[in-house]
Design an enzyme around this catalytic site. Structure first.
Site, short mmCIF file in Angstrom:
data_model
loop_
_atom_site.label_atom_id
_atom_site.label_comp_id
_atom_site.label_asym_id
_atom_site.label_seq_id
_atom_site.Cartn_x
_atom_site.Cartn_y
_atom_site.Cartn_z
N GLU A 21 38.15 44.98 28.04
CA GLU A 21 39.43 45.62 27.70
C GLU A 21 40.55 44.62 27.50
O GLU A 21 41.61 44.96 26.95
CB GLU A 21 39.80 46.65 28.77
CG GLU A 21 40.32 46.09 30.08
CD GLU A 21 39.25 45.60 31.03
OE1 GLU A 21 39.59 45.26 32.18
OE2 GLU A 21 38.06 45.56 30.63
N CYS A 71 33.23 43.25 35.68
CA CYS A 71 33.82 42.36 36.68
C CYS A 71 33.16 42.61 38.04
O CYS A 71 31.97 42.41 38.19
CB CYS A 71 35.34 42.52 36.71
SG CYS A 71 36.18 41.16 37.58
N HIS A 96 36.25 40.75 31.07
CA HIS A 96 36.94 42.03 30.90
C HIS A 96 36.97 42.39 29.42
O HIS A 96 37.78 41.85 28.66
CB HIS A 96 38.38 41.93 31.43
CG HIS A 96 38.47 41.89 32.91
ND1 HIS A 96 38.55 43.03 33.69
CD2 HIS A 96 38.47 40.85 33.77
CE1 HIS A 96 38.61 42.69 34.97
NE2 HIS A 96 38.56 41.37 35.05
#
Length: 211
Positions: free
Chosen positions: A194, A88, A192
């Site tokens: 995750e 990011c 992202h």
């Protein structure tokens, strides 16, 4: 603390501007060990480094420089040529500069610029939040050139053409931008991992396969 029996030792650069816990959980889920890196002396024991980033570009850049770890990080990246992943705003910091809140200097590791996304219609909302399809321009670990997968995004500014590296993957939201960039051992992703479920874990495994 080098790689032992195939277990990666992943250093998360903790400079007070990243989503550390969920990222740590995702990396541990795929079998790596995670270490929070808050001082330079820890870096040498890692096999991989991850630079997260959440918030305004200038804020993240200032916080990272204030840690005093940049010389050690740049030695890792340019002298040792070890793997590093920016996520990011951590990816955006790889650029020369960002136009967010005025021109803000980046690290210049990959070069290029970060510019604001613009809405091109009523169905294109900024910030770009949610799932979107990413198209890979070249092979990367478990991803092959031409493959597509969905990832989770949350951003208003995007990394455009890298100056030193190349675009690893692209995404389109009103306009096409770099979803991932690469310059040898340096990788950056706008999405992202995750938060991207199976696709994100697959990408993290591909990064950890870098030596």
């Amino acid at each position: 603390m080098k790689q032992l029996c195939g277990v990666s030792e992943v250093g998360l650069i903790d400079y007070g501007a990243g989503n550390i816990q969920s990222l740590s959980n995702a990396i541990e889920h795929i079998g790596a060990r995670v270490h929070l890196v808050r001082e330079a002396k820890v870096i040498s024991g890692m096999t991989h480094l991850v630079l997260p980033g959440v918030g305004a570009f200038g804020f993240c850049a200032d916080r990272l420089r204030a840690t005093g770890m940049l010389p050690a990080l740049e030695d890792w990246v340019f002298s040792q040529r070890r793997p590093v992943l920016g996520i990011c705003v951590g990816m955006q910091l790889l650029a020369d500069f960002s136009e967010e809140l005025g021109r803000q200097a980046g690290l210049g590791w990959v070069g290029g610029s970060v510019r604001k996304l613009h809405s091109t219609g009523a169905d294109i909302r900024i910030p770009h939040v949610g799932w979107n399809s990413v198209s890979f321009e070249e092979d990367f670990g478990e991803y092959q050139q031409g493959s597509q997968s969905d990832f989770y995004f949350d951003h208003s500014y995007a990394y455009h053409e890298p100056r030193n590296g190349r675009i690893l993957a692209r995404c389109t939201h009103g306009q096409t931008f770099s979803a991932a960039v690469r310059c040898e051992n340096i990788v950056g992703v706008q999405f992202h991992p995750e938060k991207s479920q199976a696709s994100g874990l697959q990408f993290l495994r591909s990064f950890l396969a870098m030596q």
